[in-house]
Design an enzyme around this catalytic site. Structure first.
Site, PDB file in Angstrom:
ATOM      1  N   GLY A  16      51.589 -46.209  34.694  1.00 26.04           N
ATOM      2  CA  GLY A  16      52.082 -47.476  35.205  1.00 26.04           C
ATOM      3  C   GLY A  16      53.183 -48.037  34.317  1.00 26.04           C
ATOM      4  CB  CYS A  17      55.970 -50.352  35.070  1.00 27.70           C
ATOM      5  SG  CYS A  17      55.078 -51.567  36.070  1.00 27.70           S
ATOM      6  CE1 TYR A  18      54.090 -56.443  32.558  1.00 28.25           C
ATOM      7  CE2 TYR A  18      52.961 -56.214  34.669  1.00 28.25           C
ATOM      8  CZ  TYR A  18      53.771 -56.943  33.816  1.00 28.25           C
ATOM      9  OH  TYR A  18      54.249 -58.169  34.211  1.00 28.25           O
TER      10      TYR A  18
END
Length: 327
Positions: A135-137
């Site tokens: 995921g990005c975060y």
């Protein structure tokens, strides 16, 4: 006659990440894009929605069996969470040699899938054909925490802010520009999916508080890290610089990075390294573009490695500018 070595298809190409993937793959010297699936854009030319693409492909509506029947060398799943399984099962049954890269969260906790955060996990890649994109975060958090992971005195506390592109294209409060104007919208303040993802990958509890901001793209992640013993700022910064010395997509800088300088760039900036009195707490800031290093760029890194290519093939990275001091 195409000189491409590998054929590739994208499922779920209408979204922001799908568009970023098309842009990157169009410039890839060893990839031939052979299908792009989207129900909403069915029949429309890909070139009409992505000016970097000059071919004749049109968006198609493809169910899992139709995707598997294409027998592409690579399939990238850029679908919302909860939708990957039928495509994976169809490909497993019909075309098991196909390399699958899943950008959703559906396979990130599956031990049978390689978790592809190259800067931290490339040493564990042994030829797997099923790759889960982080995921990005989760990417920002892990890169900000990992060098100090074994010296922490307690759970890292991470305050994250993302542009509204991170909420996708399906209308919701988190991508409603009218609601976001002059606003910062907190959500999922405990047990966020990426909190669980990072905790599982690092093997320690992590506390994460996400927010959405009015800007379109880019994540800024502030990590508050308590240390087992006092460390100097110079020691910590050297630790990070050494850890990522061979990772061209990681920039270690002195000041806190700014999110407005990361948009449309393929790198991660990590900086600040601000010490609390007593030197047993440090605050570190990481920024990345959620659509690129948080999604499409990372998928390309994983694709390249899995195909035996240089990991950075077709990734036009350059060092980010260092923010100017605040007067």
């Amino acid at each position: 006659m195409s000189t491409a070595t590998f054929t590739l298809g994208i499922v779920g190409a209408r979204g922001y990440t799908g568009a970023a993937l098309i842009t990157l793959l169009t410039a890839h010297p060893a990839i031939e894009l052979i299908f792009v699936s989207s129900r909403e854009y069915h029949g429309q030319p890909v070139a009409a929605h992505n000016p970097t693409y000059c071919g004749d492909l049109r968006f198609e509506t493809l169910d899992p069996a139709a995707v598997a029947a294409k027998r592409a060398d690579v399939v990238i799943l850029a679908l919302p969470n909860g939708n990957a399984a039928p495509y994976v099962h169809a490909i497993d049954a019909t075309a098991p040699p196909t390399l699958i890269i899943d950008l959703s969260a559906d396979t990130r906790f599956d031990p049978d899938w390689y978790y592809g955060l190259p800067e931290l996990t490339r040493h564990t890649y042994t030829g797997q054909k099923r790759i889960s994109n982080p995921g990005c975060y989760a990417t920002a958090m892990q890169l900000a925490i990992a060098p100090l992971r074994d010296q922490l005195a307690g759970p890292p506390q991470c305050f994250g802010v993302s542009g509204y592109s991170g909420a996708g294209t399906t209308p919701s409060d988190k991508n409603n520009q009218a609601l976001l104007r002059d606003n910062l919208m907190p959500y999922a303040l405990t047990d966020h999916l990426h909190e669980r993802e990072v905790s599982a990958q690092l093997g320690i509890p992590v506390e994460f508080m996400p927010h959405v901001a009015p800007h379109f793209r880019g994540i800024t992640l502030t990590a508050n890290l308590w240390l087992q013993r006092p460390l100097t700022r110079e020691h910590i910064k050297t630790l990070y610089a050494t850890r990522y010395a061979n990772d061209p997509l990681i920039d270690i800088i002195d000041p806190p990075p700014w999110v407005n300088q990361i948009a449309a760039r393929h790198t991660v900036q990590i900086g600040a390294f601000t010490m609390a009195p007593g030197n047993k707490r440090v605050v570190i800031v990481a920024t990345l573009d959620n659509l690129l290093k948080g999604a499409a760029t990372q998928a390309l890194q994983n694709l390249n490695r899995a195909l035996g290519l240089d990991e950075l093939t077709a990734i036009p990275y350059q060092p980010n500018p260092v923010p100017s001091p605040i007067p």
